[in-house]
Write an enzyme that holds these catalytic residues in place. Structure first.
Site, PDB file in Angstrom:
ATOM      1  N   GLY A 472     -16.424  -2.961  15.443  1.00 53.63           N
ATOM      2  CA  GLY A 472     -16.247  -3.749  16.668  1.00 53.63           C
ATOM      3  C   GLY A 472     -16.826  -3.056  17.882  1.00 53.63           C
ATOM      4  N   GLY A 474     -16.576  -3.177  22.316  1.00 51.14           N
ATOM      5  CA  GLY A 474     -15.898  -3.671  23.503  1.00 51.14           C
ATOM      6  C   GLY A 474     -16.688  -3.316  24.737  1.00 51.14           C
ATOM      7  CG  PHE A 476     -14.522   0.182  29.135  1.00 49.90           C
ATOM      8  CD1 PHE A 476     -15.446   0.192  30.166  1.00 49.90           C
ATOM      9  CD2 PHE A 476     -13.310  -0.441  29.341  1.00 49.90           C
ATOM     10  CE1 PHE A 476     -15.164  -0.400  31.383  1.00 49.90           C
ATOM     11  CE2 PHE A 476     -13.020  -1.038  30.555  1.00 49.90           C
ATOM     12  CZ  PHE A 476     -13.956  -1.017  31.579  1.00 49.90           C
ATOM     13  N   GLY A 477     -16.851   0.663  24.881  1.00 45.96           N
ATOM     14  CA  GLY A 477     -17.201   1.522  23.759  1.00 45.96           C
ATOM     15  C   GLY A 477     -17.237   0.777  22.448  1.00 45.96           C
ATOM     16  CB  SER A 478     -18.677   1.393  19.378  1.00 45.49           C
ATOM     17  OG  SER A 478     -19.760   0.969  20.189  1.00 45.49           O
ATOM     18  CB  VAL A 479     -13.675   0.018  17.193  1.00 41.85           C
ATOM     19  CG1 VAL A 479     -12.533   0.448  16.278  1.00 41.85           C
ATOM     20  CG2 VAL A 479     -13.156  -0.229  18.604  1.00 41.85           C
ATOM     21  CE  LYS A 494     -11.298   1.067  23.492  1.00 41.49           C
ATOM     22  NZ  LYS A 494     -10.198   0.332  24.201  1.00 41.49           N
ATOM     23  CG  ASP A 604      -8.991  -7.501  28.760  1.00 39.94           C
ATOM     24  OD1 ASP A 604      -9.278  -8.691  29.037  1.00 39.94           O
ATOM     25  OD2 ASP A 604      -9.786  -6.726  28.219  1.00 39.94           O
TER      26      ASP A 604
END
Length: 781
Positions: A472, A474, A476-479, A494, A604
């Site tokens: 995934g 987002g 502000f970053g990646s998972v 994350k 959010d």
């Protein structure tokens, strides 16, 4: 050929072309709903068993009488109860007079959001069974028919944004079951009929932006059950306010701005104990501001701008603890600004400009930030914060100065000592922080709460953050999916993109929130890593329990899944699964809002931040925008508009955040309401069908429960009427909850604690369904 077909829903697709004329042979068809670019068969009226005819949110076109033949043919459907033709933006021409010949059992007629012109058919009063008549956002002209008074079962009448003229017919007073009446943005003239006072079920009355004249009838003050809004703004009303306005003890909003009203503001308004917003601006009111307004303990907004008010600002206004907005500009007020106004912690906007105020300006509270206040045009003011650049206030008498000289002699050296101590403390802190940054191995913001993990181990466990392990992305970053070496545990990592603006703040916000919370419906933190990567750059990551079923977004909108193979594997969520997910999220929010100290606002909430474990239990995640409530409340307007906590996600952000209001638990309630409506309908709030004024909330509000449910839910149909009734009952309950959470005004939204009890009807109908099915299976056995 489907002679037994009773229900046909074709919504949620992109079908085009012609509906086969042979469909009119399905004589048993009771419910027919289409949402696509279809054209209707000319002989739709042969479906004589129809109870529901829903062609809303389509691309139908009509200009001539012939184009409207499909509606005329529906007069043959004697069992017809609901007709939806709303939001077909090319549906124009004149509404045929034959609409008055539809079934006398018709309960809903919705043609809102179209381009229909001409007059409202005079025979509309023949539809004596109508409970809801929706004509808003068209081009209707002429008068409101006098015969509308025959619709004695009518509960909901919306005439907004047309070109209606003439008078409001007195016969409207016959609609004694009416609780919702709106006709703003027309050209209505004449007086407000006194017969409106007979509408003792009315809770919402909006007649703003017309040319109504004369006095506000005294009878309006007799609407004692009116519990929501009276909005008469921007008309030509004259005279004084009814003296008995205090009878409106349940009204929450009273707006008469932009009229020609005169006289004094009645002190009886102080008896409207639940009043939250009072707007009397842009009139000709005179006299003093009643001190009785201080009795309005729940008042949040008071606007008396642009009148002829005199006297002083009442000290009693300072007793309204929850007051948020106070506008008194462009009057003839005199005297001093009450110093006690600075003690109102909720007050975030005040305008006292262009009066004759004198004396010192308070320096605390709302007066400490010049972006939240206006006092220009008051030549007698002095002092205040330095940024106001006002002249200093006259010095105190000489004797007074001598009396404070001794305390000053003690205070000044003390302050100097404190100042030097503060400087030393800052230098020591900076030195420690500098030394700390030289420490290149992994450090944890959680102060030993969790086992530390190194960057190297995370690198190995994700195969070098290989794209194959990416699950995934987002803002502000990646998972990444990873397997930890020391315990062979599967986790989600994350990794924050520190080149992205706001990413570091998001990491700190998430750490702060996660360090305070423990709940089964929140994503569980395993550990975190704040270190240096192999290139010597800062590295920050959070490690969570792995959620086998990924995000709710993937289940609601599988067509957006990047991996087509996984798209095929995704099964549709049943209604009971959706209900359980809603309850899980509610319990998580109830914990954050009501059981954390201080309370935490998520900020959010959306499907991509709801993660599902292997048992389909929902967990709320991504606290990168979370705010601790005291911080949110104290944040000023200027700061909050720049705060990352107010950005949220389009479609889920509550409307008050866009106006600069601080974050609150009511904001989370709004986002949850949108999420719940999305669970029920399967439609994202940013779906392409939501344009030109149509929103997800309005889509749900204007339709029956079975017209808005996700078609995927129908795939679980076991073929029994009992199943259908259970789904309808549960969907109705959930729709009401979603609408209650997405009210425009934050004060009107349902809180999470109250909401948990509201699921009872939904869980009951499904549990009864489950029980009945078990008994049926047992009998078969």
């Amino acid at each position: 050929m489907l002679s037994n077909l009773q229900i046909l829903f074709l919504g949620g697709n992109k079908f085009t072309g012609q509906i086969p004329a042979s469909i009119t042979n399905c004589s048993g068809l009771r419910m027919f709903a289409v949402s696509a670019k279809f054209h209707l068969p000319a002989k739709t009226g042969r479906l004589t068993s129809l109870t529901l005819f829903n062609m809303g949110v389509n691309h139908f076109e009509a200009q001539t009488a012939e184009d409207w033949n499909f509606l005329s043919s529906l007069t043959n459907c004697s069992d017809l109860q609901q007709v939806y033709l709303d939001h077909n933006y090319k549906l124009g021409g004149v509404l045929p007079s034959a609409v008055a010949n539809l079934s006398v059992g018709l309960q809903v007629l919705n043609v809102g959001g179209n381009a229909i012109s001409g007059s409202i058919p005079s025979g509309i009063g023949n539809l004596v069974g109508l409970e809801r008549l929706v004509l808003y956002e068209n081009h209707f002209t002429g008068n409101i028919p006098e015969g509308i008074g025959r619709l004695r079962r009518l509960q909901w009448l919306t005439l907004d944004e047309n070109n209606l003229s003439g008078k409001i017919p007195p016969s409207v007073g016959n609609l004694t079951q009416l609780y919702y009446l709106t006709a703003p943005y027309n050209t209505l003239r004449g007086p407000i009929p006194a017969t409106i006072g007979r509408l003792q079920s009315l809770t919402y009355l909006v007649l703003s932006n017309n040319f109504l004249h004369g006095a506000i009838p005294e009878e309006v003050a007799n609407l004692t059950v009116l519990s929501d809004t009276i909005d008469l703004r921007f008309n030509l009303l004259t005279g004084s306010l009814p003296s008995d306005l205090g009878n409106l003890k349940n009204v929450e909003n009273f707006f008469v701005s932009g009229n020609r009203l005169r006289g004094q503001i009645p002190s009886t308004l102080g008896d409207c104990k639940v009043l939250e917003y009072l707007a009397l601006d842009a009139n000709f009111f005179q006299g003093s501001i009643p001190s009785a307004l201080g009795n309005l303990a729940g008042l949040k907004g008071l606007n008396l701008t642009k009148n002829n008010l005199t006297g002083e600002i009442p000290q009693t206004l300072s007793s309204i603890d929850g007051l948020q907005e106070l506008y008194l500009s462009h009057n003839e007020l005199s005297g001093a600004i009450p110093e006690s106004l600075q003690n109102l912690s909720s007050l975030f906007s005040i305008d006292l400009s262009f009066n004759h105020l004198q004396g010192p300006v308070p320096t605390e509270g709302v007066f400490s930030n010049i972006t939240l206040m206006s006092i220009v045009g008051n030549d007698g003011l002095c002092g205040g914060s330095q940024s106001l650049h006002l002249p200093a206030c006259p010095a105190q008498p000489h004797g007074r100065r001598r009396s404070i000289s001794v305390p000053l002699a003690v205070a000044i050296p003390t302050l100097c000592f404190c100042f030097l101590s503060a400087i030393v403390s800052v230098l020591v802190y900076c030195r420690k922080k500098h030394n700390k940054t030289q420490f290149t191995s992994s450090t944890s913001p959680f102060d030993g709460q969790y086992p530390m993990i190194s960057y190297a181990e995370l690198l190995r466990s994700t195969a070098g953050f290989d794209a194959a392990n990416l699950i995934g992305r987002g803002r502000f970053g990646s998972v990444y999916k990873a397997t930890l070496e020391h315990d062979n545990r599967t986790v989600a990592v994350k990794v924050f993109d520190l080149q992205q603006s706001g990413s570091s703040r998001s990491f700190l916000a998430e750490c702060e929130a996660l360090s305070r919370i423990r709940h089964r419906n929140l994503v569980k933190i395993v550990t975190c890593c704040s270190s240096i990567d192999s290139d010597g750059a800062d590295f920050k990551a959070l490690v969570f329990d792995f959620m086998a079923n990924k995000s709710l977004d993937r289940w609601l909108h599988p067509q957006l899944e990047d991996d087509s193979r996984e798209h095929e594997e995704v099964s549709n969520l049943s209604l009971i699964q959706r209900l359980n997910i809603a309850i899980d999220v509610t319990e998580a929010l109830d914990y954050l809002h009501n059981n954390c100290d201080p309370p935490i606002v998520h900020c959010d909430l959306k499907p991509s931040n709801i993660l599902l474990d292997e048992d389909m239990v929902a967990h709320v995640g991504d606290f990168g925008l979370a705010k601790l409530l005291p911080e949110a409340i104290s944040r000023s307007f200027a700061d909050s508009t720049n705060s990352i906590g107010l950005k949220g996600s389009i479609g889920y952000v509550p409307p008050e955040y866009a106006e600069g209001n601080p974050v609150s638990v009511s904001g989370d309630a709004y986002s949850f309401g949108v999420l719940l409506l999305e669970l029920l309908t399967g439609k994202s709030p940013v779906d392409e069908i939501f344009e030109e004024g149509l929103t997800l909330r309005r889509f749900v509000e204007m339709r029956g429960a079975m017209e808005i449910v996700d078609p995927a839910l129908l795939l679980h149909d076991d073929g029994t009427i009992d199943w259908w009734n259970s789904v309808e009952e549960c969907s109705t309950s959930l729709a009401r909850i979603g609408l209650a959470c997405t009210e425009q005004a934050p004060r009107d939204r349902m809180g999470m604690g109250e909401l948990l009890h509201s699921y009872a009807p939904s869980t009951m109908c499904l549990s009864k369904r489950s029980k009945r099915r078990t008994m049926k299976m047992g009998n078969n056995t």
